[in-house]
Design a protein around this motif. Structure first.
Motif, mmCIF file in Angstrom:
data_model
loop_
_atom_site.group_PDB
_atom_site.id
_atom_site.type_symbol
_atom_site.label_atom_id
_atom_site.label_comp_id
_atom_site.label_asym_id
_atom_site.label_seq_id
_atom_site.Cartn_x
_atom_site.Cartn_y
_atom_site.Cartn_z
ATOM 1 N N GLU A 124 0.850 -1.194 0.000
ATOM 2 C CA GLU A 124 0.000 0.000 0.000
ATOM 3 C C GLU A 124 0.884 1.243 0.000
ATOM 4 O O GLU A 124 1.759 1.374 0.851
ATOM 5 C CB GLU A 124 -0.878 0.052 1.249
ATOM 6 N N GLY A 162 -8.793 1.683 -4.384
ATOM 7 C CA GLY A 162 -8.163 2.802 -3.690
ATOM 8 C C GLY A 162 -8.924 3.314 -2.490
ATOM 9 O O GLY A 162 -8.467 4.218 -1.799
ATOM 10 N N LEU A 216 -4.861 1.872 3.559
ATOM 11 C CA LEU A 216 -6.155 1.573 2.963
ATOM 12 C C LEU A 216 -7.072 0.799 3.908
ATOM 13 O O LEU A 216 -8.211 0.499 3.532
ATOM 14 C CB LEU A 216 -5.964 0.752 1.678
ATOM 15 N N LEU A 264 -6.982 -4.330 -3.017
ATOM 16 C CA LEU A 264 -5.815 -4.036 -3.847
ATOM 17 C C LEU A 264 -5.044 -5.309 -4.164
ATOM 18 O O LEU A 264 -4.638 -5.538 -5.313
ATOM 19 C CB LEU A 264 -4.919 -3.033 -3.121
#
Length: 436
Positions: free
Chosen positions: A84, A189, A88, A96
């Protein structure tokens, strides 16, 4: 087993670990050592035993340190990484990771908890349910610290009880089985929490079920719980204050064939009779603790990840022979130095490794045995008043012929050493003198 090929493990290892900073100030939680090894390897061993081929580590804080420490593979499993750039949350991090390393089914594991639940049974149960997602629940006497999970008679999750409400309850063990559809509501995101955002929405849609396992659970996220993690892995949290005897074993030339600066797991080869001798020692009620100088790390010849891959292979070979090491401690320093350039206190013959193991496992060195093929092993044992053995495997035959150390006993290998130890313990028992 059906379904294994479609399963990828995702370890959420991106937390800052602020509560653990007092005990582990210089590394991510996943690299905090338990029983001499970074915690993440205990998780990876469980996944390797489960039969997985691929593991994705969702990283954030100190990500590069974690990647450098683990490398690309372990025990035949491919290790992949999803870093990351911005925090997140657990839900966003998993979203992700799935976009970068897709899988039909995600076995998601919180990177700061341990359970001994049977993962194979969990997966079999989940496949029969044919649900989008599932939580693994374990019982605790007081759910106040964790919050509990409520279910209906069919096993579907109906709600979550907030932290702070005490009493017995079923809590999430931080092990989830999730199809990618479970994360459809999380935008790419987006910062989201699995526990606070994803699971409540799934429960409301009747898309989340729960598997109840009569298993143990430990969250290592606080200094207090981290301090008990070793006893948890050994299965003796309830052990009293009485110290136990152990066998402290050198590695190269004692348990496995001596090879110059061994760093390739394919080169690990058990010495004849080593596993048999270790089984006999365990049957005598002794802990097995590996203590090894690994100066190749400090000299820059290879990294700690290479040592752990070698140890992973050693664990596999011993397991096939019915043997489990209780702990593996190494000194990674070059002679005379620690990582900061200061004098090292753990390189054999100094007693630092035995002293650390004794603190963490509750061992009594004076009732224990030290076995190795070099004078440094014998001298370390003498410093802590243990009973010492020089085995004539590895370099031991040359040292025995030279007479350059004075062990209590000389043995041809671990099998013969086990027989001598059995006689010593029998003599102690008959005389009523534990240290004789």
């Amino acid at each position: 087993m059906p379904g294994f090929d479609s399963v990828t493990a995702y370890i959420l290892a991106g937390g800052f670990g602020t509560r653990l900073r007092q005990a582990v100030p210089d590394r991510p939680k996943a690299l905090a050592e338990i029983l001499g090894r970074p915690y993440i390897y205990h998780l990876l061993d469980a996944l390797a035993d489960f039969g997985l081929a691929r593991v994705v580590l969702c990283t954030g804080h100190m990500a590069q340190m974690l990647e450098d420490s683990l490398g690309p593979s372990y025990r035949g499993m491919e290790l992949l990484y999803s870093r990351e750039d911005e925090p997140l949350g657990t839900g966003g991090a998993l979203k992700l990771a799935l976009s970068r390393h897709p899988a039909e089914l995600a076995l998601c594991i919180n990177g700061d908890s341990l359970t001994d639940a049977n993962l194979a049974e969990y997966l079999r149960w989940f496949e029969m349910r044919q649900e989008p997602g599932a939580l693994l629940l374990v019982p605790v006497k007081d759910a106040a610290r964790y919050g509990s999970v409520s279910t209906d008679i069919s096993g579907r999750v109906t709600g979550f009880v907030e932290k702070g409400q005490g009493g017995p309850g079923w809590i999430s063990a931080g092990v989830y089985l999730l199809h990618p559809s479970c994360l459809e509501a999380v935008a790419p995101g987006q910062s989201a929490s699995i526990e606070q955002d994803v699971f409540p929405a799934l429960a409301e849609a009747s898309a989340l079920c729960a598997y109840r396992a009569q298993a143990r659970f430990l969250d290592i996220g606080t200094p207090e719980s981290y301090a008990s993690a070793g006893r948890f892995l050994l299965g003796d949290e309830a052990a009293g204050d009485k110290l136990s005897p152990a066998v402290f074993l050198d590695r190269d030339g004692t348990v496995i064939v001596e090879k110059h600066y061994l760093h390739d797991p394919d080169g690990v080869e058990l010495l004849p009779g080593a596993a048999e001798g270790m089984r006999r020692m365990v049957a005598l009620g002794l802990r097995l603790v590996l203590v090894s100088n690994q100066s190749g790390v400090g000299r820059g010849y290879f990294g700690r990840d290479a040592v752990e891959r070698v140890h992973g292979r050693l664990i596999e070979l011993l397991a096939a022979q019915g043997v489990r090491l209780d702990a593996l401690y190494i000194c990674p320093h070059a002679p005379g130095k620690d990582g900061a350039g200061e004098p090292c206190g753990c390189r054999k013959p100094l007693p630092g490794l035995i002293e650390r193991a004794s603190r963490e496992l509750g061992l009594d060195p004076a009732r224990s045995f030290v076995i190795g093929d070099k004078p440094c092993d014998v001298d370390m044992g003498l410093v802590v008043n243990a009973t010492t053995f020089l085995v004539t495997t590895g370099y031991g035959a040359a040292h025995a012929a030279a007479g350059d150390c004075r062990p209590h006993h000389v043995a041809a290998g671990l099998s013969e050493a086990a027989g001598i130890i059995e006689s010593i313990l029998a003599a102690r028992a008959s005389s009523g003198v534990e240290h004789a």
